[in-house]
Design a protein around this motif. Structure first.
Motif, PDB file in Angstrom:
ATOM      1  N   TYR A   1       0.835  -1.190   0.000  1.00 49.94           N
ATOM      2  CA  TYR A   1       0.000   0.000   0.000  1.00 49.94           C
ATOM      3  C   TYR A   1       0.876   1.248   0.000  1.00 49.94           C
ATOM      4  O   TYR A   1       2.083   1.194   0.270  1.00 49.94           O
ATOM      5  CB  TYR A   1      -0.926   0.016   1.217  1.00 49.94           C
ATOM      6  N   MET A   2       0.247   2.375  -0.306  1.00 54.53           N
ATOM      7  CA  MET A   2       0.876   3.692  -0.214  1.00 54.53           C
ATOM      8  C   MET A   2       0.305   4.417   0.994  1.00 54.53           C
ATOM      9  O   MET A   2      -0.912   4.398   1.206  1.00 54.53           O
ATOM     10  CB  MET A   2       0.576   4.519  -1.464  1.00 54.53           C
ATOM     11  N   ASP A   3       1.173   5.054   1.775  1.00 56.47           N
ATOM     12  CA  ASP A   3       0.646   5.816   2.902  1.00 56.47           C
ATOM     13  C   ASP A   3       0.320   7.247   2.456  1.00 56.47           C
ATOM     14  O   ASP A   3       0.449   7.594   1.281  1.00 56.47           O
ATOM     15  CB  ASP A   3       1.595   5.766   4.095  1.00 56.47           C
ATOM     16  N   GLU A   4      -0.114   8.061   3.394  1.00 54.03           N
ATOM     17  CA  GLU A   4      -0.568   9.403   3.057  1.00 54.03           C
ATOM     18  C   GLU A   4       0.546  10.285   2.509  1.00 54.03           C
ATOM     19  O   GLU A   4       0.294  11.275   1.818  1.00 54.03           O
ATOM     20  CB  GLU A   4      -1.204  10.070   4.290  1.00 54.03           C
ATOM     21  N   ASP A   5       1.799   9.950   2.811  1.00 51.86           N
ATOM     22  CA  ASP A   5       2.932  10.738   2.328  1.00 51.86           C
ATOM     23  C   ASP A   5       3.464  10.237   0.992  1.00 51.86           C
ATOM     24  O   ASP A   5       4.469  10.752   0.494  1.00 51.86           O
ATOM     25  CB  ASP A   5       4.069  10.718   3.357  1.00 51.86           C
TER      26      ASP A   5
END
Length: 639
Positions: A493-497
């Motif tokens: 997954y990709m985080d918010e940053d």
């Protein structure tokens, strides 16, 4: 062999956000600018040929020679006396270095020897060598002639070598009398002989490098490496097309014909040269050490080609991080050779930590010139990250890529714009890679949601063109799941940053100490035993190696056998067919395997059970009672 860019316009070096946006929005500008770092006999007509998707080609019309770019051009620039390669063997105690001029002369002479055996542009050469300078020399000599090398890791057994010989169909096989492992000598010549007996293809020549640790008896048609080279005339570089193949590297997959990743010359040279500066912050004269093997993609990219393309010094190390000669091998090599940055696998750090948890051996070595530790090949666990950070006092940088990509997909770009490090993440997508997280339907998931890690096509330069001799299999294996995307086979997954988190494989390939190995291949070995009715191999977490394979077998009805003896036979069979690199040591006899109603074995569920994090029982399971019998076998003590 220098053909410059058609104009002399100067460009400012972009920072990460600008570079990433530029690489996706204006790949022509971005990659033609990167191509200026390479000598071209003929400048490419453009950056990307997208006329036949999904088969993309980079730098069409361009002509170059990779060996010229790795060696000759540095000599022409007046840097022939700069150290190109340092060979350091923990096993033999040998220390040897080659300047760029010396390495070029060795490569040119061996290229002449290969030419004398009839090797020319497009011919294949299989390289089955230990970690000795001749391995790099052989690869570069093939590149010099425009030939295609296929390096096979020396830990593979005869059947694995035979499969690669049959697929690549080489004109010549290069090997050695032996390799060296901790506490033992491994004779290579019997392995090569058995592989040739098993294979259908017959190479025209077999060349053997004699090592003093073991002498090989040469048979009819076998040639001695030193004798062959002594009488050879040096060969000049042969220019090839940018999309002509440089090498074939076989990667783990399902059983059957191996998957030969094809790497081109032009895109490969441009991407690797760019990566050394932008990702690793390594340039001319810097000493760089990749602690891996030339048989893996890491060794191809970052022991042999990338450091030489930028004029750096590369360390080729024969040995393990601990045990030969002591647990401070890493620190000794860094200090003795003035290494600026090291690239290795987390497994190696865990091995050092296990022997010397308080890093007491570090005090004897001066690491004041050491700047960065790069780790890849498997998931970097937080404990190892923290230990390395506290011990070394330098950035410990995780990054993620694959055999297929040839260079990093996600990284902390230390030469372009260093970023804050988040343990567990390889940081951000590298320019050129349009990473998306997709669900099963192909829809893009929001930040924080876990799914399939995919890369929107086209892939950047330096990535695989296709699979050797099988365009359809390439498309089926990597491009068919989601239209317009490359399927990495990893989930995350990709985080918010915008940081990527890679959670693990989604197929049957496991990662053992940084080595990608097929559980399907191991299952085929187990299934061949006359007592086995069906079987499964799962990769389970291991503190030292990241993952290790674990076998589960169901016996045929009426079989009366000693369980201990059967386990011994099965472990020995996998060791013989796959090789010790598989690290296959555990196999359990069970009454049944959990399956879906369609007959699919629930390997992922068993893996979660073995790791003590049992997931909800799948609704598709055929017989849930099978799990009750498996739990005491698979679940860790106290789990």
């Amino acid at each position: 062999m220098r053909a410059g860019r058609p104009d002399d316009k100067e460009y400012d070096v972009p920072r990460y956000e600008d570079a990433y946006r530029d690489s996706l929005g204006n790949p022509e500008k971005f990659w033609l600018r990167a191509a200026e770092a390479i000598d071209w006999e003929r400048w490419p007509t453009r950056a990307l040929d997208a006329s036949r998707p999904p088969f993309y080609h980079w730098f069409p019309g361009g002509r170059l020679n990779t060996c010229h770019n790795a060696l000759d051009r540095h000599i022409a620039a007046g840097n022939g006396d700069r150290t190109a390669l340092i060979y350091d063997s923990a096993y033999s105690g040998e220390r040897t270095s080659f300047t760029y001029a010396e390495l070029r002369d060795e490569v040119a002479r061996f290229a002449g020897a290969l030419r004398g055996l009839g090797v020319g542009a497009g011919d294949r050469v299989v390289v089955y060598l230990p970690m000795v300078p001749q391995a790099a020399i052989a690869m570069l000599a093939c590149a010099r002639l425009g030939a295609v090398h296929s390096v096979v890791f020396g830990g593979f057994a005869p059947r694995e070598l035979a499969a690669r010989i049959d697929d690549a169909r080489p004109k010549v096989v290069l090997s050695a009398s032996c390799g060296i492992e901790p506490g033992r000598i491994v004779e290579y010549k019997p392995i090569v002989d058995e592989a040739l007996r098993l294979s259908d293809h017959r190479p025209e020549s077999v060349v053997i490098l004699q090592r003093e640790q073991a002498h090989a008896d040469l048979g009819e048609g076998d040639l001695d490496w030193d004798t062959l080279t002594a009488g050879a005339e040096p060969a000049d570089c042969v220019p090839v097309g940018a999309d002509d193949p440089l090498y074939i590297l076989y990667t783990s997959g399902t059983t059957g014909r191996p998957k030969g990743v094809v790497r081109d010359n032009g895109g490969h040279a441009v991407a690797l040269a760019w990566s050394m500066s932008a990702i690793y912050d390594i340039g001319p004269g810097d000493v760089w050490w990749t602690a891996s093997d030339v048989g893996w993609v890491v060794g191809h990219s970052y022991i042999v080609y990338a450091p030489l393309l930028v004029g750096a010094t590369t360390v080729l190390y024969e040995g393990k991080p601990v045990g030969t000669p002591d647990a401070s091998a890493f620190w000794r090599v860094i200090a003795e050779h003035g290494v600026k940055a090291l690239f290795t696998a987390p497994t190696a750090l865990r091995a050092v930590k296990k022997v010397d948890p308080r890093a007491e051996l570090l005090a004897a070595h001066d690491l004041s010139g050491f700047r960065t530790l790069f780790l890849a090949g498997e998931r970097l666990d937080p404990e190892t990250y923290q230990w390395a950070t506290d011990t070394l006092g330098v950035p410990v940088v995780d990054h993620w890529w694959q055999t297929e990509t040839g260079w990093p997909v996600a990284a902390n770009l230390r030469g372009l714009e260093p970023m804050p490090i988040k343990p567990g993440s390889p940081t951000v997508p590298v320019p050129g890679y349009d990473i998306r997280i997709l669900d099963d339907s192909g829809a893009e998931l929001p930040r924080g949601s876990e799914g399939a890690i995919c890369v929107r096509l086209p892939l950047p330069p330096g990535t695989l063109l296709t699979l050797w001799g099988d365009d359809q299999r390439y498309a089926d294996s990597y491009l068919s799941r989601f239209d317009g995307y490359y399927l990495s086979g990893d989930g995350g997954y990709m985080d918010e940053d915008g940081y990527l988190f890679v959670m693990g494989r989604m197929d049957d390939v496991i990662n053992v100490a940084g080595h990608r190995l097929s559980t399907g291949s191991m299952e085929a070995v187990l299934a061949s035993h006359p007592a086995v009715a069906e079987c499964a191999v799962i990769g389970v977490a291991d503190r030292l190696k990241g993952q290790v394979p674990r076998g589960l077998v169901v016996l045929k009805a009426g079989i009366d056998t000693d369980p201990a003896q059967l386990r011994t036979e099965l472990v020995a069979a996998v060791r013989s067919e796959i090789g010790p690199v598989a690290s296959f040591k555990e196999v359990d006899i069970v009454s049944a395997l959990p399956k879906t109603r369609s007959g699919k074995i629930l390997r992922k569920y068993m893996r979660s059970m073995a790791e003590g994090r049992e997931e909800p029982v799948p609704s598709t399971i055929e017989d849930p009672t099978v799990l009750d019998a498996l739990r005491p076998v698979l679940r860790p003590e106290g789990g």
